[in-house]
Design an enzyme around this catalytic site. Structure first.
Site, PDB file in Angstrom:
ATOM      1  N   ASP A 108       0.864  -1.175   0.000  1.00 24.89           N
ATOM      2  CA  ASP A 108       0.000   0.000   0.000  1.00 24.89           C
ATOM      3  C   ASP A 108       0.909   1.235   0.000  1.00 24.89           C
ATOM      4  O   ASP A 108       2.111   1.128   0.263  1.00 24.89           O
ATOM      5  CB  ASP A 108      -0.884  -0.035   1.247  1.00 24.89           C
ATOM      6  CG  ASP A 108      -1.733   1.211   1.393  1.00 24.89           C
ATOM      7  OD1 ASP A 108      -2.352   1.613   0.407  1.00 24.89           O
ATOM      8  OD2 ASP A 108      -1.742   1.791   2.492  1.00 24.89           O
ATOM      9  N   ASP A 129      -1.728  -0.649   6.130  1.00 29.23           N
ATOM     10  CA  ASP A 129      -1.909  -0.096   7.475  1.00 29.23           C
ATOM     11  C   ASP A 129      -3.323   0.370   7.775  1.00 29.23           C
ATOM     12  O   ASP A 129      -3.641   0.655   8.921  1.00 29.23           O
ATOM     13  CB  ASP A 129      -0.956   1.085   7.695  1.00 29.23           C
ATOM     14  CG  ASP A 129      -1.454   2.358   7.034  1.00 29.23           C
ATOM     15  OD1 ASP A 129      -1.968   2.264   5.901  1.00 29.23           O
ATOM     16  OD2 ASP A 129      -1.332   3.425   7.659  1.00 29.23           O
ATOM     17  N   ASP A 180      -7.237  -1.678   3.939  1.00 26.68           N
ATOM     18  CA  ASP A 180      -6.295  -2.742   3.573  1.00 26.68           C
ATOM     19  C   ASP A 180      -6.658  -4.086   4.219  1.00 26.68           C
ATOM     20  O   ASP A 180      -6.098  -5.118   3.838  1.00 26.68           O
ATOM     21  CB  ASP A 180      -4.874  -2.370   3.997  1.00 26.68           C
ATOM     22  CG  ASP A 180      -4.373  -1.134   3.275  1.00 26.68           C
ATOM     23  OD1 ASP A 180      -4.660  -0.997   2.075  1.00 26.68           O
ATOM     24  OD2 ASP A 180      -3.706  -0.297   3.914  1.00 26.68           O
TER      25      ASP A 180
END
Length: 672
Positions: free
Chosen positions: A354, A547, A551
């Site tokens: 990410d 995080d 996600d």
């Protein structure tokens, strides 16, 4: 030898309430566990200790009996050695007892095969050989117990760092209370040199904290008001007052211990394979022994075949390697939630990342204040700060932080209106203020061009009473270690992919800076999930690093989900691994540890097969006597256990220092 241990009450069993678990439960929790042989219930026999007087006495008795048998000290009966029988009954009792229990449970173990060999040797009058085999087995079990005990101690060493008593500010005064009485919200005073007992936030004071045991950071970390601290860290200089946010097993310390306990309770596929292979080797040895006797009629060669097989090296060495890998990862600041995840991490060939909060800090910061001609930077910043005072947008908050850091006084707006996706309209003491993107300016009649961002930063335009005052460049900062981490992953032959919900321009800027070639931008959470599913469906072993709440589905779907320590609770709960220090280089080091763990386990597998097959062949042809067979058995077993012990964390718990960043942190855009 069967490495079985009394697990006792684990931390997970002792603690019930996640918000009221006392810190002492973490400190006093028993970190037990060990290898199971084909079943999952707790074992009774414990080797998590050194040499006690009973074991020492038993070994001494068997050694004396063997010496007496060799020198024929006393032999009143011509057919049976009285000293030999006594030595075998007393010394071999724990071996015979465990073999009998295994027989009742229909489990083939090395204790059962060794019992057959000891009894067979005694039956043909080879009492000296039987006693020496028994002596080898007893000494090997003690040495094995000491080695495995070192693994337990290396982990329990973490527990000794939490204080038993803490100073708490209550009802306006400071009281010393037991760590068991701590509650979430307590304000705790930690003196210089003291150990921090909770995870929390500094409310006053300034100091440096040694967090090497928690995050793996080798250098002390500066702590001031608002800084986060971890349980188990050492306050090095000034006094700190800390508001407790997590106590007991909820602290970073508690999570490390839980991870180790969970790893000891769980059984990774490679560990089940090790137990199965150990059983197959025993069956093969008994079959080879029977065939040897049918062909040669040589009972000594037959017994030697049974004795030489040392499957314990993989049966005991495999869980020790997994425990060592989990412990070493914990010292690096990476909590792995079980042996199965460590094994899978060692197979990872694709890492999906990410952006916000993972490759970047997730905190937009003002990079530049660019006034129009005739406008001062202070005038521009004051107008923007007034308009943003009531805003909840991250870009607006970063402008406010920047203004206050420069000592500017922020005036309260008389009115405030926010249009999502456009910007803010506010009235200040000096007139009507507009803050937003170029489209918002054009909507309000300003001839503002569609200007590009400053470098890779987002541009926030500011106008007052129909006049453009200028722009403020705001950007999220790339983590300084991210480029090195990605380069290291690529050097290991691991495919790296960036998946982000941000726009393509932002993602491309990050990708260029970090050397990422595969980039997908503008993805919704369900689209990230589908990308992970597609990769797994292609046979890739995928680790997803993220995080945020968005996600969590992708973290759960990946073969290994990795959450940043600064991420949301949802992300951390969905992940198989948590990086406490938010350092991507620690993730790379953990991947290396996982690969090394798998390598050591397969070294043990291959070594055991080679030694056992060669030993069986030599014994079957009469080239290997029972004594030498017993020595080879014990020596090979200990060699493979010591090979696994190389993974155990060092006693100091210090991580290797991380080199200082060699590249300046870059900036990326953040879209309003």
């Amino acid at each position: 030898m069967n490495t079985q241990n009394d697990r006792g009450g684990t931390l997970a069993d002792q603690a019930q309430d996640r918000t009221t678990v006392p810190a002492a439960e973490v400190r006093h929790a028993h970190v037990g566990g060990g290898r199971q042989e084909g079943h999952d219930h707790d074992e009774e026999h414990s080797q998590d200790h050194g040499l006690d007087w009973i074991e020492g006495g038993r070994i001494a008795l068997v050694a004396l009996a063997a010496a007496a048998e060799w020198f024929q000290v006393w032999n009143p009966l011509s057919q049976v050695s009285v000293i030999g029988v006594i030595g075998l009954l007393v010394g071999g009792y724990p071996i015979f007892k465990e073999a009998f229990e295994n027989l009742l449970e229909r489990r083939m173990t090395m204790e059962l095969s060794m019992t057959i060999a000891i009894v067979a040797a005694a039956a043909i009058g080879e009492f000296f050989t039987s006693l020496v085999i028994t002596l080898f087995v007893l000494v090997a079990e003690v040495l094995e117990g000491l080695t495995v005990g070192r693994g337990r101690k290396a982990i329990r060493d973490l527990l000794e760092f939490l204080p038993r008593e803490v100073a708490v500010r209550r009802t306006g005064s400071i009281q010393t209370v037991s760590a068991e009485e701590l509650s979430v919200g307590d304000v705790i005073l930690v003196s210089p040199g003291g150990r921090i007992p909770v995870d929390g936030v500094v409310v006053s004071g300034h100091s440096f904290a040694d967090e090497s045991r928690i995050t793996g950071e080798s250098l002390p970390v500066e702590k001031g008001e608002g800084a986060r601290v971890f349980a188990g860290a050492i306050n090095q200089s000034g006094a700190l007052e800390i508001r407790a946010e997590r106590i007991g097993r909820d602290t970073s310390y508690g999570k490390i211990i839980e991870a180790v306990e969970r790893a000891e309770r769980s059984r990774a596929p490679v560990q089940r394979l090790a137990d199965q292979l150990a059983g197959y080797l025993v069956y093969f040895a008994l079959g080879a022994a029977a065939l040897t006797y049918l062909i040669t009629r040589d009972i000594r060669a037959t017994i030697s075949v049974v004795i030489v097989v040392g499957a314990c090296g993989i049966a005991a060495g495999t869980p020790l390697a997994i425990l060592g890998g989990i412990g070493r990862s914990a010292r690096l600041g990476a909590i792995i939630k079980g042996g199965v995840h460590l094994e899978m991490l060692g197979k990872v060939d694709t890492v999906v990342l990410d952006k916000t909060g993972t490759l970047t800090f997730g905190r937009p910061e003002v990079q530049a204040v660019i006034p129009e001609p005739g406008v001062t930077a202070e005038e521009l910043l004051d107008a923007a700060a007034t308009a943003e005072l009531r805003s909840e947008h991250p870009l607006g908050k970063s402008i406010l932080v920047h203004a206050r850091s420069l000592g500017r006084t922020v005036q309260e707006p008389q009115s405030f209106e926010y249009t999502p996706g456009r910007g803010i309209s506010a009235r200040g003491a000096d007139g009507n203020i507009l803050v937003g993107n170029w489209a918002w300016m054009r909507d309000n009649g300003l001839a503002a061009p569609e200007a590009g961002a400053q470098g890779a930063a987002s541009e926030v335009l500011v106008a007052r009473d129909g006049r453009l005052l200028g722009s403020i460049a705001v950007a999220d900062t790339v983590r300084p270690e991210a480029k090195r981490a990605i380069a290291a992953l690529q050097a290991m032959g691991i495919r790296t992919i960036l998946l982000t919900g941000d726009n393509h321009a932002v993602a491309s800027a990050v990708g260029r800076e970090l050397g990422l070639r595969e980039i997908e931008a503008g993805l919704l959470p369900e689209e990230k999930l589908s990308r992970i599913q597609a990769l797994v469906g292609q046979g890739r072993v995928v680790a997803m690093v993220g995080d945020g709440v968005n996600d969590a589905p992708a973290l759960a779907e990946a073969n290994v989900g990795v959450a940043m320590g600064s991420g949301t609770d949802v992300a951390q709960e969905s992940a198989d691994m948590v990086l406490l220090g938010n350092d991507l280089e620690r993730f790379v080091e953990t991947v290396r540890v996982a690969r090394r763990t798998r390598g050591i386990i397969w070294q043990n597998f291959a070594g055991t097969l080679v030694v056992d097959l060669l030993g069986i062949g030599l014994a079957a042809f009469g080239l290997l006597g029972p004594l030498l067979a017993a020595f080879i058995h014990v020596a090979s077993e200990l060699a493979f256990i010591l090979n696994s012990a190389r993974l155990l964390p060092q006693a100091s718990g210090k991580a290797l220092p991380v080199p200082a960043p060699t590249v300046a942190p870059g900036v990326v855009t953040a879209s309003r």
